[in-house]
Each structure stands twice: as C-alpha cells, then as structure tokens.
Design an enzyme around this catalytic site. Structure first.
Site, PDB file in Angstrom:
ATOM      1  N   LYS A  56       8.285  -3.251  14.052  1.00  0.00           N
ATOM      2  CA  LYS A  56       8.426  -2.983  12.892  1.00  0.00           C
ATOM      3  C   LYS A  56       9.441  -1.724  13.769  1.00  0.00           C
ATOM      4  CE  LYS A  56       5.554  -3.749   9.793  1.00  0.00           C
ATOM      5  NZ  LYS A  56       3.615  -3.580   8.819  1.00  0.00           N
TER       6      LYS A  56
ATOM      7  N   LYS B  51       0.882  -1.423  -0.009  1.00  0.00           N
ATOM      8  CA  LYS B  51       0.397   0.102  -0.037  1.00  0.00           C
ATOM      9  C   LYS B  51       1.001   1.064  -0.080  1.00  0.00           C
ATOM     10  CE  LYS B  51      -3.978   1.844   2.034  1.00  0.00           C
ATOM     11  NZ  LYS B  51      -4.701   1.444   3.476  1.00  0.00           N
TER      12      LYS B  51
ATOM     13  N   GLU C 191      -4.535 -10.840  14.420  1.00  0.00           N
ATOM     14  CA  GLU C 191      -4.451  -9.722  13.710  1.00  0.00           C
ATOM     15  C   GLU C 191      -5.502  -8.676  13.419  1.00  0.00           C
ATOM     16  OE1 GLU C 191      -1.050  -8.078  11.530  1.00  0.00           O
ATOM     17  OE2 GLU C 191      -3.495  -7.494  10.138  1.00  0.00           O
TER      18      GLU C 191
ATOM     19  N   HIS D 211      -2.221 -37.087  11.688  1.00  0.00           N
ATOM     20  CA  HIS D 211      -1.013 -37.554  11.884  1.00  0.00           C
ATOM     21  C   HIS D 211       0.399 -36.744  13.084  1.00  0.00           C
ATOM     22  CE1 HIS D 211      -1.914 -41.703   9.944  1.00  0.00           C
ATOM     23  NE2 HIS D 211      -2.364 -41.002   8.848  1.00  0.00           N
TER      24      HIS D 211
ATOM     25  N   GLU E  34      10.058  -5.534   3.805  1.00  0.00           N
ATOM     26  CA  GLU E  34      10.703  -6.579   3.239  1.00  0.00           C
ATOM     27  C   GLU E  34       9.895  -6.430   2.126  1.00  0.00           C
ATOM     28  OE1 GLU E  34       9.120  -8.174   7.910  1.00  0.00           O
ATOM     29  OE2 GLU E  34       8.477  -6.629   6.315  1.00  0.00           O
TER      30      GLU E  34
ATOM     31  N   GLY F 171      -5.023  -4.058   5.545  1.00  0.00           N
ATOM     32  CA  GLY F 171      -4.399  -5.759   4.539  1.00  0.00           C
ATOM     33  C   GLY F 171      -4.458  -7.147   4.307  1.00  0.00           C
ATOM     34  N   ARG F 172      -5.740  -7.654   5.245  1.00  0.00           N
ATOM     35  CA  ARG F 172      -5.051  -8.589   5.730  1.00  0.00           C
ATOM     36  C   ARG F 172      -6.912  -9.032   5.037  1.00  0.00           C
ATOM     37  NH1 ARG F 172      -5.543  -6.375  10.270  1.00  0.00           N
ATOM     38  NH2 ARG F 172      -7.431  -5.972  11.326  1.00  0.00           N
TER      39      ARG F 172
END
Length: 578
Positions: A533, A223, A369, A400, A229, A283-284
């Site tokens: 951050k 955005k 979040e 398993h 990153e 964002g999510r």
C-alpha cells in the site's frame, strides 16, 4: 490509560516446551504407517464415532485423517504447552491479545447480547464491548427498518430497491459471503445487493449495470475512510448519484461504517447514517458489525439477528466446552497435524452448496491474513511452518477442475468437506431431492476416494475383465493409480440457514485463533499488507499525467529497481503519456 506493555513471559510459555511438542508430532507422523488412514479403520470399527464431535446438529468428522489416539494426545500436549486454555480465557476477558497493536480482540461482542459482560481493554480502560456493539446494532436496525418500511427513501421520493456495498478485504468478503449465502436461490430478499471492491473501473461498471440511481442506497465500509480503493470507488459512486440526481441527493443515498466522522461528513453522509465500530474488531472479523449493514438490508433484520445468534452459540461453545470436545479446537488441531506433522503446504475448502461459493475466498483472508506470519510474539523467528495456502470452489464444480491434483498430485492436500443435509424446507423451488442427494453422494464419495485410493492391482483386474490387452494394461494402469491415504474432514449440519451460517463462520474464526496460539504468533495484526500500500501511494503520482496531478504528491521521481522503473516507463508509453 494504556493496555499493559507486552512482556513475552506474560503470555508465552517457554519455547522449549512448544519445540518438544512439535518434535513429538513429527516423530509420530514418521512411524511406519504414521501417515496412513485405512489401517486405523481396520483396527477400530468404532473409529468414525470416536473421532466425530458434535454441537447440536453440527458434526465434525476427523476420522478420515491419520490422527490416532497417540497423535491426539500429542496434539493436546502441544495445546497445554502453548497454554491454549489460558489463551482462551484471556481472549474472552478482553486482554490485549493483539499484542503488536496493543488491542483486545473482541469481535465476539458484535454478536453477543448487550448484557453478556464482554469487556475490552482500550487506551481509556475497560470498555463494555457488548453494550457498545448492541447500541450500534440498535441504530443499524432503525435504519434497516425505515428503509424496508419505505420511510427512508431516495431523493426523488422512490423506495430503495437496491443496495450497493463498497468496501475491500474484510469490508467486502465477509458481508458478501453472508449475503450471497442467504439470498442465492431465493426471491424474498428485501433489497437486491450488489458489491464493489476492486478499484478497476470495469468493476464499477459491472456493479452499477442496470441500477437506477434514484432507487439505490450506497453503503461505504471503511474504518478510516481513507483506504485507497474504497475511497476511489466511493467517489465514483458519489459522482454517479450526483450526475443523476444532484448534489443534494448524497445525504439520502449514502450510509457508512467508519470511525472517521470528519471525512464522512465532508463526503456528505448524514451523521445518523454513520455507524461506528472499535479497534477491537479486525477487518476480517467485521461482517457482524456495521460493516455488514448490507446483510440485513438485503435479507431482513430477523435473519441477520439469527446469523448473529448462531455465531454467538459457537462463541459460547468455544469459550465453555472442554478442549477435547471443542469443535474449533479439534478443527484447529487437525490443521496443525497436517501442517506441522505431515508437512502439507496447502489446504482445500470444498463447500457442497452453491450458496457458499464465496466461503473459500472469505476463509482465505481470515486464515492467511491472520496466520501468515514468520515471527513469534517474542519477535523471534518461528521454528515451524505456520498457515498453509487455502483454496477452494463449490462442489461439484471442483471435481471437474483441481481435484485431479488433490487425488493424484505429488503433494498431499487436506480437504474440508462442508455439506448441509437439507437444502432448506422453506425453499421448495430449490428442493430437488435427486439433485441434493447427488450433491451429497459426490461429497461423501470424494472423501472416501481420497482415503481409499485405487491400487494398481485393482485397476489391472478391472481392465483385464473388460478385455484390455496386456500391453494396454501395462501402458495405462500406472496412470490411473490413486495412492489414497489422503486426509479430509467433513462438516455436516442439518440445513444452511442464517443461524447455521453464523455458527459455521465463527467455527473457522476460532479455529484460526487456536492455531495462532499453538504457533505462538499474533493472529490479529496484518503488517504484511502495509508495504505494498505504501509503495503504491508513491508510484501513483508517477503514473499520472502532469495535468491531472493536482492533489497528488508528484514531487521528484523516486528511485526504483530497474524492473519497476522499466515497467512504469512502458506503461506510460503504451498510454501515450510519456
């Protein structure tokens, strides 16, 4: 013009009503047999039908929980105390539901028709969110169509065969889960999709392994275009393209989803390949926006639009259906019961479909979040637990690994089982009837086993019938006991296709909003991710050799706790850079 300032009385009922409702739930759970499930089936042969809700082919079975009529009434009393119905109206009216950031929450507009009339309150007044989203969607489609038709090509004139999507968090998890769900097991994807999120250099090497720069389109989703990153990975991808094809190739090989047009232009991306989204999209919740450009590039526009249509169908159901027949509401209430009445601190997502292998990771962000909060909208501490910790894997793999804990651990872990009845009639190579029946048998058996358990008397009788000695029975039988009475919900639908995928993800999005409303928190901010951050930005110059510090805020060394200081020194020593 700004959205109205937040006044707690505007949107939050008196806290005493909510406290009383939570206390009622706890009291019901503390009744004799209040946490047991099997007696409810014994007392009510029609329980499964009465505690299953449906939207077309999608069903939600809540019968394997300890929720009875009294508990359900108490849950809806909580919904009334929290004004869930009013919250739902304000959400779709475009009010500033995200109150700490004074923003509307209107990701529903991303999948709505252009004339849906969904409006969002912004700093400049009410915006036609659906029309804005549709305009950007049309621009996206033109690029997608031109790539697929071969009109948009790489710098050497070759057609694109691969797309590399660069983002992190919501800019990665949502697009990744959707793309994988619609491409795994298929051979008809239009471009091969690859994803890069981790700043670890090994992730870049793996994401670009075997790719031809001349035939790769890179989509950067950020955005602000400043996320550390994503910026570093985008720079690495740019260098990869430039090294192979030259500086002028950047314009042909990059597209972006961003609001920072200045930074994107400086990077070298053409304005026609920059797609915007507004701050009413978190964002999510952004996979439906230009952030999800990789999805139609990989699967084609028709399937992408069908996924949007499925999500919009769930939006309309959540907006219009009465609360007692509303799937997101019911799923959210079941979670409230498990978290706040039973005290469960974790929740397991088991999708019995390899194509949904990344769904738990996506829901971890969407739920934790959103609802991992410790204060109410008023700023006061919450008086109850909020979001549980989510985890999950595809079934049957999970059986398993961690399902041992779910069956016999000392703490109860509610489970959502997710299953399609048909792997897909258009996928004959994957349609092994015996395999899918085995998958379904395991899903249903796991849910039944969690509920009924295995009592010690049954185990002792079984061992004795096999000729085990009394000493062996006494020694081993207690270890085989499964207490049972462990809750689960089952989500079942006809087939996993783009429409049902969109509907499923939107179901969970709205479940999160329901629970945030009942807990009285802001589900749409994420201040908790900021501190790390900020600190990382200060530590980075301290980890960089002086010769490489150009452009970094080196400055004097910051004060840290003794552990952090020692770790920085040890890191530099191991690298020989002290």
């Amino acid at each position: 013009m700004h959205p109205p300032a937040y006044t707690p009385a505007m949107t939050q009922p008196p806290p005493t009503a909510r406290h009383a409702a939570f206390a009622r739930l706890k009291a019901l759970a503390d009744r004799p047999d209040g946490r047991r499930i099997t007696p409810l089936f014994a007392a009510d042969p029609g329980r499964a039908a009465r505690f299953t809700a449906q939207l077309d082919d999608l069903s939600l079975d809540l019968s394997k929980t300890a929720i009875d009529e009294a508990a359900l009434d108490a849950l809806f009393a909580l919904a009334e105390a929290a004004d869930l119905d009013g919250f739902r109206r304000r959400l779709f009216a475009g009010d500033a539901i995200n109150q700490t950031e004074r923003r509307a929450v209107m990701h529903m507009a991303l999948r709505a028709p252009a004339d849906a009339g969904l409006r969002a309150m912004t700093a400049h007044g009410a915006e036609d969110a659906a029309a804005f989203a549709a305009a950007e969607r049309d621009r996206m489609r033109r690029l997608v169509d031109s790539v697929h038709a071969g009109d948009a090509r790489g710098a050497t004139g070759q057609r694109f065969t691969d797309v590399l999507a660069i983002g992190i968090g919501g800019s990665d998890l949502g697009p990744r889960v959707a793309t994988e769900a619609l491409t795994i097991g298929r051979r008809d994807q239009t471009l091969n999709a690859h994803f890069l999120s981790n700043v670890d250099g090994n992730a870049f090497l793996e994401a670009t392994r075997g790719l031809d720069p001349a035939r790769t389109l890179v989509v950067v989703a950020s955005k602000t275009f400043t996320t550390q990153e994503t910026s570093m990975n985008a720079a690495a991808a740019r260098a990869w393209i430039v090294t192979a094809l030259g500086e002028t190739a950047v314009a042909a090989h990059f597209a972006a989803a961003s609001t920072n047009r200045t930074a994107v232009a400086a990077f070298g991306i053409e304005p026609s390949r920059v797609f915007a989204f507004q701050d009413w999209v978190g964002g999510r919740y952004s996979l439906w926006s230009p952030v999800g450009l990789v999805i139609p590039l990989a699967v084609g526009w028709k399937k992408f639009q069908s996924m949007l249509d499925g999500a919009w169908a769930m939006d309309c159901h959540f907006r219009d259906a009465p609360l007692r027949q509303n799937l997101p509401v019911l799923l959210g209430l079941a979670g409230i019961w498990h978290t706040n009445a039973l005290g469960c601190a974790s929740h397991c997502i088991l999708a019995y479909d390899e194509r949904l292998r990344r769904l738990p990771a996506h829901l971890q962000q969407v739920e934790m979040e959103s609802n991992g909060k410790h204060v109410m909208l008023s700023g006061e501490p919450v008086g109850w637990d909020t979001c549980p910790a989510l985890f999950g894997e595809p079934g049957t793999n999970a059986q398993h690994s961690f399902m041992q804990l779910v069956h016999q651990g000392s703490r109860v872990v509610p489970v959502d089982f997710i299953l399609a009845a048909d792997p897909g009639p258009d996928r004959p190579e994957a349609h092994r009837p015996e395999a899918h029946r085995a998958l379904a048998a395991n899903a249903f058996a796991q849910a039944e086993a969690l509920m009924r358990g295995r009592p010690e008397a049954e185990i002792r009788a079984e061992m004795a019938a096999r000729g085990a000695s009394l000493a062996d029975i006494d020694a081993i039988a207690p270890h085989r006991v499964a207490a049972g009475e462990r809750p689960s919900t089952t989500i079942l639908f006809r087939a996993l296709d783009p429409f049902s995928l969109g509907r499923l993800i939107a179901l969970y999005e709205h479940k999160v909003a329901v629970q945030g409303c009942l807990w009285g928190i802001d589900s749409f901010d994420q201040w908790g991710v900021e501190l790390g951050k900020q600190l990382a930005g200060g530590i980075l110059p301290e980890l960089t050799p002086a010769a490489e510090r150009q452009g970094l805020s080196a400055g004097p060394r910051r004060e840290h706790d003794s552990s952090t200081t020692a770790l920085i020194d040890r890191f530099l020593s191991l690298r020989g850079e002290t």
